[in-house]
Design a protein around this motif. Structure first.
Motif, short mmCIF file in Angstrom:
data_model
loop_
_atom_site.label_atom_id
_atom_site.label_comp_id
_atom_site.label_asym_id
_atom_site.label_seq_id
_atom_site.Cartn_x
_atom_site.Cartn_y
_atom_site.Cartn_z
N THR A 144 -18.02 23.59 -7.20
CA THR A 144 -17.34 24.90 -7.14
C THR A 144 -15.82 24.77 -7.04
O THR A 144 -15.30 23.77 -6.57
N GLN A 152 -18.38 31.60 -4.65
CA GLN A 152 -18.93 30.70 -5.67
C GLN A 152 -20.05 29.82 -5.11
O GLN A 152 -21.00 29.51 -5.82
N GLU A 208 -18.32 13.92 -10.96
CA GLU A 208 -18.91 13.19 -12.10
C GLU A 208 -20.21 12.51 -11.69
O GLU A 208 -21.16 12.43 -12.48
N SER A 224 -12.79 25.12 -14.36
CA SER A 224 -12.02 25.25 -15.60
C SER A 224 -12.86 24.81 -16.80
O SER A 224 -13.81 24.04 -16.67
N LEU A 246 -16.96 29.37 -16.51
CA LEU A 246 -15.66 28.78 -16.80
C LEU A 246 -14.55 29.84 -16.83
O LEU A 246 -14.67 30.89 -16.23
N CYS A 279 -11.36 34.59 -12.15
CA CYS A 279 -11.78 34.22 -13.50
C CYS A 279 -12.03 35.44 -14.37
O CYS A 279 -11.80 35.42 -15.56
N GLU A 377 -5.56 31.05 -20.13
CA GLU A 377 -5.71 31.55 -18.76
C GLU A 377 -4.56 31.03 -17.89
O GLU A 377 -4.33 29.82 -17.84
P1 NAD Z 1 -11.46 22.73 -11.75
O1 NAD Z 1 -12.25 22.71 -13.00
O2 NAD Z 1 -10.24 21.92 -11.66
O3 NAD Z 1 -12.36 22.27 -10.51
C1 NAD Z 1 -13.61 22.85 -10.23
C2 NAD Z 1 -14.45 21.88 -9.42
O4 NAD Z 1 -14.73 20.74 -10.24
C3 NAD Z 1 -13.76 21.35 -8.17
O5 NAD Z 1 -14.72 21.17 -7.15
C4 NAD Z 1 -13.22 19.99 -8.64
O6 NAD Z 1 -13.02 19.08 -7.58
C5 NAD Z 1 -14.35 19.55 -9.55
N1 NAD Z 1 -13.95 18.55 -10.55
C6 NAD Z 1 -12.70 18.20 -10.95
N2 NAD Z 1 -12.75 17.22 -11.89
C7 NAD Z 1 -14.07 16.97 -12.10
C8 NAD Z 1 -14.78 16.11 -12.98
N3 NAD Z 1 -14.14 15.28 -13.81
N4 NAD Z 1 -16.13 16.14 -12.96
C9 NAD Z 1 -16.79 16.97 -12.13
N5 NAD Z 1 -16.19 17.81 -11.27
C10 NAD Z 1 -14.83 17.82 -11.26
O7 NAD Z 1 -11.17 24.28 -11.48
P2 NAD Z 1 -10.31 24.92 -10.32
O8 NAD Z 1 -8.86 24.69 -10.63
O9 NAD Z 1 -10.83 24.50 -8.99
O10 NAD Z 1 -10.67 26.47 -10.49
C11 NAD Z 1 -10.02 27.31 -11.39
C12 NAD Z 1 -10.82 27.48 -12.67
O11 NAD Z 1 -12.13 27.94 -12.36
C13 NAD Z 1 -10.25 28.52 -13.58
O12 NAD Z 1 -10.27 28.05 -14.91
C14 NAD Z 1 -11.19 29.69 -13.45
O13 NAD Z 1 -11.27 30.55 -14.53
C15 NAD Z 1 -12.48 29.02 -13.22
N6 NAD Z 1 -13.40 29.92 -12.55
C16 NAD Z 1 -14.47 30.43 -13.25
C17 NAD Z 1 -15.33 31.32 -12.65
C18 NAD Z 1 -16.51 31.90 -13.36
O14 NAD Z 1 -17.43 32.37 -12.69
N7 NAD Z 1 -16.55 31.92 -14.65
C19 NAD Z 1 -15.12 31.68 -11.33
C20 NAD Z 1 -14.04 31.16 -10.67
C21 NAD Z 1 -13.18 30.26 -11.28
#
Ligand code: NAD
Length: 472
Positions: A144, A152, A208, A224, A246, A279, A377
């Motif tokens: 999350t 989330q 990962e 993201s 996303l 998001c 975004e």
């Molecule tokens: P992010 O993708 O950087 O991180 C999300 C999660 O993934 C974190 O826990 C992070 O530590 C983890 N992560 C990072 N690298 C990873 C990898 N290589 N493999 C697996 N996990 C990894 O996103 P963020 O900056 O924390 O959040 C913002 C983004 O989330 C925005 O793009 C937003 O639109 C999106 N978002 C989407 C929704 C939705 O429901 N569609 C809701 C909220 C946020």
């Protein structure tokens, strides 16, 4: 009392010391001071958590047991909400009025929604000579982000428990402290050991490992689009189910006969909710050319009410960006939009305080729909206003990004707005100010994701289907 100096992970029903020594600092974005730490787990911690979740998974768990678990979780969550709200304000700068409402009451409503779905759900169905069984999917990996840290997590953990699954949860590094408090609530709810396990840590390592782990059956990721694609790739290699929630670049489409004042007021509020770190925010406002001047005046007046300030001040509507990285990202978008020729109506890239990651609410007019600001975004308080000539043009612009998460349509006649909405490629649209529904399916078209969260559709993601052909 809050414990912000976290040194342990929750695995197999116990708080255990992680295998490594990495500690991740959590920074209050309004003061730029470190307020706490969480462990940076290792792959060995993920493996231990997955083993615990596997041991706790019972594919034949009764529905009565699941109902009891969900009810206990809701009761425990409700008690901890004020604490969790305080923590969310500190770790990601959400103004108190947002932390006490959207950040915490919505997750509670979402959790209650899942309890209702479970109550009314038929797990067995007869189709011809087949008995169709809906079974718990298995061990779920939940990853999350930071922007609605409790929501989330609740949107994944509660349906997983309701479905009879077990969970390995990895929160964001920016706002993990509220998730630790949520996991304490789960402990207080008396869930059996291993049903929910918490492993904080670096995304590239812990995230990962979860996505690739052979003993995880389903990965539900919110974050993201770039990281989501990586999670999908790793999950695909090990042939596991994946749900991706996303990013978005949602359009608020105001048709020519709409109540412009209301559409603008609600639209600005939506775009700036949680400092634009939402998001589903309507970050593009599509306005008819014939009413463009009038709309810009209304937008400026509406934006002037969005006081930016200390998140602890009850009058504050917009707090700081949640992290130094996000602050720089948002400022970069604003600077490039100015270079791209968009017209700055209000705000700008200059930091508005010496300390803290504060950006002014910013509006650009005459935004080229194909420019970076029209396509990407930002995840900050930045609204792009785009004029259109007619409905065909509005639809082309609304559908003209790689995303499709949310949006709105306004028209004098609700049927006209609905007809327009049918053609928009997006997972959710508010019609003439229709209010948020915590049990309506939520998720993306196109690069906004795969799968749905919330309500019945969100619950069914956590179920596997089996058909038994019965003898005559
Ligand atoms: P992010 O993708 O950087 O991180 C999300 C999660 O993934 C974190 O826990 C992070 O530590 C983890 N992560 C990072 N690298 C990873 C990898 N290589 N493999 C697996 N996990 C990894 O996103 P963020 O900056 O924390 O959040 C913002 C983004 O989330 C925005 O793009 C937003 O639109 C999106 N978002 C989407 C929704 C939705 O429901 N569609 C809701 C909220 C946020």
């Amino acid at each position: 009392m809050h414990d912000y100096a976290r040194k342990t992970l929750f695995i197999g029903g116990e708080w255990i010391t992680p295998a490594g020594t990495d500690l991740i600092e959590v920074i209050d974005p309004s003061t730029e001071q470190v307020i706490g730490t969480v462990p940076g787990g290792t792959e060995a911690d993920v493996d231990a958590a997955v083993s615990a979740a596997r041991r706790a998974f019972d594919p034949l768990i009764s529905v009565a047991e699941r109902r009891q678990r969900v009810a206990a979780v809701i009761a425990a969550l409700e008690k901890r909400l004020p604490d969790i709200a305080e923590t969310i304000t500190r770790e990601m700068g959400a103004p108190v009025r947002i932390a006490q409402t959207v950040q915490t009451q919505v997750p509670l409503a979402v959790a209650r929604g899942f309890a209702d779905v479970l109550d009314g759900f038929d797990f067995e169905e007869q189709v011809g000579n087949s008995l169709i069984l809906r079974e718990p999917y298995g061990v779920v990996g939940a990853i999350t982000p930071w922007n609605y840290p409790l929501y989330q997590v609740v949107a994944k953990v509660v349906p997983a428990i309701a479905a009879g699954c077990t969970v390995v949860l990895k929160p964001s590094n920016e706002a993990p402290l509220s998730v630790f408090e949520f996991v304490e609530a789960l402990e207080e709810a008396g869930l059996p050991a291993g049903v929910v396990n918490l492993v904080s840590g670096r995304g590239a390592l812990i995230g990962e490992r979860i996505a690739a782990h052979p003993e995880i059956d389903f990965v539900s990721f919110t974050g993201s689009t770039g990281v989501g694609a990586r999670v999908g790739e790793l999950a695909g290699r090990s042939v596991k189910k994946v749900a991706l929630e996303l990013g978005g670049k949602s359009a608020n489409v105001i048709l020519d006969d709409a109540d412009l004042a209301t559409a603008v007021k609600v639209g600005v509020g939506n775009a700036f909710l949680n400092g634009g770190q939402t998001c589903m925010a309507w970050t593009r406002m599509l306005v008819p050319q014939s009413r463009y001047g009038e709309a810009l005046e209304l937008i400026e007046a509406a934006v002037s009410k969005y006081t930016v300030g200390d998140p602890l001040d009850p009058a504050t509507r917009i707090g700081p960006s949640a992290s130094a990285g996000q602050f720089e990202t948002v400022r970069g978008f604003i600077e490039r939009a100015q270079r791209d020729g968009a017209r700055l109506i209000t705000g700008g890239a200059e930091p508005i305080r010496e300390v803290g990651y504060y950006v002014a609410p910013t509006v650009f007019g005459d935004v080229d729909p194909d420019s970076e600001l029209g396509q990407e975004e930002v995840f900050g308080p930045v609204l792009a206003v785009i004029p259109f000539t007619d409905e065909t043009d509005a639809l082309r612009i609304a559908n003209g990004t790689p995303y499709g998460l949310s949006g709105a349509v306004w028209a004098a006649d609700t049927d006209r707005a609905i007809a327009f909405a049918r053609e928009v490629q997006t997972g959710q649209l508010d019609i003439n100010g229709g209010k948020y529904n915590p049990v309506a399916p939520f998720g993306g078209y196109k690069k906004s994701g795969i799968g749905r969260e919330l309500g019945r559709a969100g619950f069914e993601e956590y179920l596997q289907t089996k058909s038994l052909q019965l003898p005559a």
